[in-house]
Design an enzyme around this catalytic site. Structure first.
Site, PDB file in Angstrom:
ATOM      1  N   ALA A  52      19.440 -58.762  31.424  1.00 18.55           N
ATOM      2  CA  ALA A  52      18.211 -59.171  32.126  1.00 18.55           C
ATOM      3  C   ALA A  52      17.112 -59.634  31.167  1.00 18.55           C
ATOM      4  CB  ALA A  52      17.709 -58.028  32.992  1.00 18.55           C
ATOM      5  N   ARG A  79      29.783 -50.985  36.995  1.00 17.46           N
ATOM      6  CA  ARG A  79      28.557 -51.630  37.468  1.00 17.46           C
ATOM      7  C   ARG A  79      28.904 -52.856  38.332  1.00 17.46           C
ATOM      8  NH1 ARG A  79      24.728 -55.594  33.813  1.00 17.46           N
ATOM      9  NH2 ARG A  79      23.133 -55.883  35.399  1.00 17.46           N
ATOM     10  N   TYR A  87      30.670 -58.331  38.282  1.00 18.67           N
ATOM     11  CA  TYR A  87      31.026 -58.323  36.858  1.00 18.67           C
ATOM     12  C   TYR A  87      32.482 -57.953  36.588  1.00 18.67           C
ATOM     13  CZ  TYR A  87      25.960 -58.570  36.441  1.00 18.67           C
ATOM     14  OH  TYR A  87      24.646 -58.973  36.551  1.00 18.67           O
ATOM     15  N   ASN A 139      24.881 -61.531  24.804  1.00 20.00           N
ATOM     16  CA  ASN A 139      24.620 -61.375  26.232  1.00 20.00           C
ATOM     17  C   ASN A 139      23.409 -60.457  26.330  1.00 20.00           C
ATOM     18  OD1 ASN A 139      24.436 -60.866  28.941  1.00 20.00           O
ATOM     19  ND2 ASN A 139      26.635 -60.479  29.236  1.00 20.00           N
ATOM     20  N   ARG A 193      17.231 -65.666  37.925  1.00 16.66           N
ATOM     21  CA  ARG A 193      18.251 -65.649  36.853  1.00 16.66           C
ATOM     22  C   ARG A 193      18.517 -67.050  36.295  1.00 16.66           C
ATOM     23  NH1 ARG A 193      20.418 -60.350  37.180  1.00 16.66           N
ATOM     24  NH2 ARG A 193      20.327 -59.605  39.323  1.00 16.66           N
ATOM     25  N   ASP A 202      11.808 -65.451  20.257  1.00 20.48           N
ATOM     26  CA  ASP A 202      11.136 -65.638  18.969  1.00 20.48           C
ATOM     27  C   ASP A 202      11.968 -65.054  17.824  1.00 20.48           C
ATOM     28  OD1 ASP A 202       9.030 -66.973  20.099  1.00 20.48           O
ATOM     29  OD2 ASP A 202       7.614 -65.298  19.981  1.00 20.48           O
ATOM     30  N   HIS A 248      27.073 -65.106  29.477  1.00 18.75           N
ATOM     31  CA  HIS A 248      26.914 -64.263  30.661  1.00 18.75           C
ATOM     32  C   HIS A 248      28.252 -64.203  31.379  1.00 18.75           C
ATOM     33  CE1 HIS A 248      22.623 -64.260  30.081  1.00 18.75           C
ATOM     34  NE2 HIS A 248      22.720 -65.556  29.844  1.00 18.75           N
ATOM     35  N   LEU A 249      28.576 -63.020  31.846  1.00 17.27           N
ATOM     36  CA  LEU A 249      29.819 -62.862  32.605  1.00 17.27           C
ATOM     37  C   LEU A 249      29.761 -63.656  33.908  1.00 17.27           C
ATOM     38  CD1 LEU A 249      29.812 -59.089  31.947  1.00 17.27           C
ATOM     39  CD2 LEU A 249      31.784 -60.489  31.372  1.00 17.27           C
ATOM     40  N   ARG A 276      23.239 -67.691  41.049  1.00 16.14           N
ATOM     41  CA  ARG A 276      22.702 -66.426  41.573  1.00 16.14           C
ATOM     42  C   ARG A 276      21.216 -66.582  41.930  1.00 16.14           C
ATOM     43  NH1 ARG A 276      24.437 -61.632  37.785  1.00 16.14           N
ATOM     44  NH2 ARG A 276      23.757 -60.460  39.614  1.00 16.14           N
ATOM     45  N   PRO A 318      20.900 -54.775  27.964  1.00 15.89           N
ATOM     46  CA  PRO A 318      20.761 -53.662  28.903  1.00 15.89           C
ATOM     47  C   PRO A 318      21.785 -53.668  30.032  1.00 15.89           C
ATOM     48  CG  PRO A 318      18.994 -55.260  29.202  1.00 15.89           C
ATOM     49  CD  PRO A 318      19.707 -55.624  27.925  1.00 15.89           C
ATOM     50  N   ASN A 319      22.250 -52.478  30.318  1.00 15.02           N
ATOM     51  CA  ASN A 319      23.160 -52.178  31.434  1.00 15.02           C
ATOM     52  C   ASN A 319      24.598 -52.647  31.214  1.00 15.02           C
ATOM     53  OD1 ASN A 319      21.038 -51.002  33.073  1.00 15.02           O
ATOM     54  ND2 ASN A 319      20.254 -53.075  33.294  1.00 15.02           N
ATOM     55  N   GLU A 326      24.859 -67.992  23.647  1.00 15.70           N
ATOM     56  CA  GLU A 326      24.475 -67.151  24.782  1.00 15.70           C
ATOM     57  C   GLU A 326      25.640 -67.041  25.758  1.00 15.70           C
ATOM     58  OE1 GLU A 326      21.227 -68.902  26.926  1.00 15.70           O
ATOM     59  OE2 GLU A 326      21.253 -67.365  28.493  1.00 15.70           O
ATOM     60  N   HIS A 386      16.077 -63.321  30.930  1.00 17.60           N
ATOM     61  CA  HIS A 386      15.162 -63.972  31.870  1.00 17.60           C
ATOM     62  C   HIS A 386      13.703 -63.587  31.640  1.00 17.60           C
ATOM     63  CE1 HIS A 386      19.082 -64.498  33.611  1.00 17.60           C
ATOM     64  NE2 HIS A 386      19.180 -63.209  33.912  1.00 17.60           N
TER      65      HIS A 386
HETATM   66  C1  DQA Z   1      24.316 -60.988  32.925  1.00 19.39           C
HETATM   67  C2  DQA Z   1      23.460 -61.758  33.948  1.00 19.39           C
HETATM   68  C3  DQA Z   1      22.048 -61.221  33.981  1.00 19.39           C
HETATM   69  O1  DQA Z   1      21.275 -61.917  34.956  1.00 19.39           O
HETATM   70  C4  DQA Z   1      22.049 -59.750  34.358  1.00 19.39           C
HETATM   71  O2  DQA Z   1      20.732 -59.233  34.315  1.00 19.39           O
HETATM   72  C5  DQA Z   1      22.959 -58.953  33.496  1.00 19.39           C
HETATM   73  C6  DQA Z   1      24.291 -59.492  33.199  1.00 19.39           C
HETATM   74  C7  DQA Z   1      25.779 -61.452  32.961  1.00 19.39           C
HETATM   75  O3  DQA Z   1      26.502 -61.139  32.001  1.00 19.39           O
HETATM   76  O4  DQA Z   1      26.233 -62.068  33.924  1.00 19.39           O
HETATM   77  O5  DQA Z   1      22.664 -57.833  33.120  1.00 19.39           O
HETATM   78  O6  DQA Z   1      23.804 -61.244  31.635  1.00 19.39           O
END
Ligand code: DQA
Length: 151
Positions: free
Chosen positions: A77, A18, A23, A74, A111, A87, A100-101, A107, A10-11, A98, A80
């Site tokens: 959110a 964003r 990011y 990635n 998170r 699962d 994350h940027l 943070r 998401p996002n 996994e 978390h």
């Molecule tokens: C993220 C870190 C997450 O906590 C956040 O909700 C994101 C982006 C990252 O790539 O740093 O949406 O996954």
């Protein structure tokens, strides 16, 4: 040629605009292009998918079985919060790295918890878009290079 799934949650479709202070300015299309270039270099192809919906991410993990050698994930959110995604990864038994940027451990406290980490090969965070490239390299080190030779 074997393939990898680059799966974003998401996002992450909003990357570029964003919270650039967190990011950066890189877009998801740019990241997917980076991934495709790195995959080609190591003898793999990539499929890239992004969804804002938890169920769609779970469906994508299930569908990866037998189709993709591994997944760069990635989960945004959902990292978390999502026991369901955790699962799905356990059930599908497809290796996941996994990503994350941002450095999620530097943070907010909420998170710091990842439901993905215990079922992933490993976690890469804090290196921006380069983290996706590192994740592909880690997956390929695990799977073997795409031309069938040892990594
Ligand atoms: C993220 C870190 C997450 O906590 C956040 O909700 C994101 C982006 C990252 O790539 O740093 O949406 O996954």
């Amino acid at each position: 040629m074997p393939s990898l799934l680059i799966l974003n949650g998401p996002n992450l479709n909003l990357l570029g605009t964003r919270q650039p202070e967190v990011y950066g300015r890189i877009t998801l299309d740019d990241i997917n292009a980076l991934c495709a270039a790195e995959a080609t270099r190591v003898g793999y192809t990539v499929d890239c998918l992004q969804s804002n919906h938890e169920g769609a991410l779970i469906d994508a993990v299930h569908a990866a079985r037998g189709l993709h050698g591994g997944i760069v994930l990635n989960a945004g959110a959902y990292t978390h919060t999502s026991v369901a995604l955790m699962d799905a990864i356990s059930s599908a038994a497809v290796p996941v790295v996994e990503v994350h940027l941002s450095n999620i451990h530097a943070r907010e406290t909420f998170r710091h918890k990842s439901y993905i980490a215990p079922v992933a090969l490993g976690q890469i965070c804090g290196f921006g878009a380069q983290g996706y490239v590192l994740a592909i390299q880690a997956l390929v080190a695990h799977l073997g290079s795409g031309d069938g030779s040892a990594p």
